[in-house]
Design a protein around this motif. Structure first.
Motif, PDB file in Angstrom:
ATOM      1  N   VAL A   1       0.843  -1.207   0.000  1.00  0.00           N
ATOM      2  CA  VAL A   1       0.000   0.000   0.000  1.00  0.00           C
ATOM      3  C   VAL A   1       0.871   1.247   0.000  1.00  0.00           C
ATOM      4  O   VAL A   1       0.582   2.219  -0.722  1.00  0.00           O
TER       5      VAL A   1
ATOM      6  N   LEU B   1      -7.992   5.828   0.961  1.00  0.00           N
ATOM      7  CA  LEU B   1      -7.911   4.875   2.063  1.00  0.00           C
ATOM      8  C   LEU B   1      -7.797   5.497   3.449  1.00  0.00           C
ATOM      9  O   LEU B   1      -8.128   4.861   4.449  1.00  0.00           O
TER      10      LEU B   1
ATOM     11  N   THR C   1      -6.818  -6.254  14.146  1.00  0.00           N
ATOM     12  CA  THR C   1      -7.805  -5.542  13.332  1.00  0.00           C
ATOM     13  C   THR C   1      -8.761  -4.735  14.197  1.00  0.00           C
ATOM     14  O   THR C   1      -9.005  -3.542  13.930  1.00  0.00           O
TER      15      THR C   1
ATOM     16  N   TYR D   1     -15.752   2.628   5.768  1.00  0.00           N
ATOM     17  CA  TYR D   1     -14.698   1.647   5.460  1.00  0.00           C
ATOM     18  C   TYR D   1     -13.310   2.171   5.815  1.00  0.00           C
ATOM     19  O   TYR D   1     -12.374   1.399   6.016  1.00  0.00           O
ATOM     20  N   GLN D   2     -13.173   3.508   5.905  1.00  0.00           N
ATOM     21  CA  GLN D   2     -11.872   4.105   6.207  1.00  0.00           C
ATOM     22  C   GLN D   2     -11.369   3.716   7.598  1.00  0.00           C
ATOM     23  O   GLN D   2     -10.164   3.755   7.855  1.00  0.00           O
TER      24      GLN D   2
ATOM     25  N   THR E   1      -9.317   0.747   6.480  1.00  0.00           N
ATOM     26  CA  THR E   1      -8.248   0.936   5.502  1.00  0.00           C
ATOM     27  C   THR E   1      -7.158   1.912   5.950  1.00  0.00           C
ATOM     28  O   THR E   1      -6.019   1.812   5.496  1.00  0.00           O
ATOM     29  N   TYR E   2      -7.499   2.849   6.867  1.00  0.00           N
ATOM     30  CA  TYR E   2      -6.513   3.871   7.248  1.00  0.00           C
ATOM     31  C   TYR E   2      -5.258   3.282   7.856  1.00  0.00           C
ATOM     32  O   TYR E   2      -4.167   3.850   7.768  1.00  0.00           O
TER      33      TYR E   2
ATOM     34  N   CYS F   1      -2.174   2.663   5.480  1.00  0.00           N
ATOM     35  CA  CYS F   1      -1.496   3.798   4.823  1.00  0.00           C
ATOM     36  C   CYS F   1      -0.494   4.409   5.792  1.00  0.00           C
ATOM     37  O   CYS F   1      -0.658   4.295   7.006  1.00  0.00           O
TER      38      CYS F   1
END
Length: 196
Positions: free
Chosen positions: A18, A32, A88, A45-46, A49-50, A53
């Motif tokens: 990523v 993201l 997660t 969803y961020q 996904t964050y 990054c």
């Protein structure tokens, strides 16, 4: 001996891929990263996904270094499924914690947030709680200290920096604190159910 376990290895690989895409296609980070909930750019969803990054080389380097040191021990201790669930949920929880602190207490305000730090702080905290007397060393220095003291120092810094804040500081200190809080709650929940 230094050894990467399967989940930790895959997490590092995903983060590196990523990060490379971020540098090849700058729009990836904007898609993201976690935007403030008060902006029109926020998407649920961020919150997931964050954490894949990063803001620069040293940001990803130190996060992945800490994950590679402490993650394999927890993965061996818990097993792959429990470790990836912990990582997660801790990352998502760290983002939610920062958002709630901003919404209800107007501290830890941010426009956009990115990085695995919240999840990594959770890993460090879990390690310090589960293996409190394991001795750790500092890079290239003949100094060792117990893991529980690492947790105390990191937690104190996250609290002080998170609530104090400073102009020009773009670090999401309250996300770090959020990772610590989520880790403590998670471990207490598992302990009560006899999972470790």
């Amino acid at each position: 001996m230094f050894r990467l376990t399967p989940v930790v290895r895959n997490l590092i690989l995903i983060n590196v891929v990523v990060f490379l895409f971020q540098n090849i296609m700058p729009g990836v980070a904007q898609w993201l990263s976690l935007f403030n909930i008060n902006t029109p750019y926020f998407r649920p969803y961020q919150l997931f996904t964050y954490m894949f990054c990063h803001g620069g080389f040293f940001h990803i380097f130190f996060n992945m270094l800490m994950l590679s040191f402490f993650g394999p021990i927890l993965e061996d201790f818990w097993g792959q499924k429990r470790f990836i669930m912990f990582y997660t949920i801790a990352g998502i929880g760290a983002g939610i914690f920062n958002i709630l602190m901003d919404l209800f207490f107007q501290i830890g305000s941010f426009s956009v947030m990115l990085g695995a730090s919240g999840a990594v702080y959770a890993v460090l905290t879990a390690f310090g709680i589960l293996f409190p007397n394991m001795r750790l060393g500092l890079f290239l220095l003949p100094i060792t200290f117990k893991a529980k003291y690492m947790v105390m120092v990191l937690g104190s810094l996250a609290i002080i920096n998170g609530f104090r804040g400073s102009p020009g500081d773009s670090t999401a200190h309250l996300a770090h604190l959020g990772g610590i809080v989520v880790a403590i709650i998670f471990l207490q929940f598992w302990r009560e159910r006899g999972h470790y």
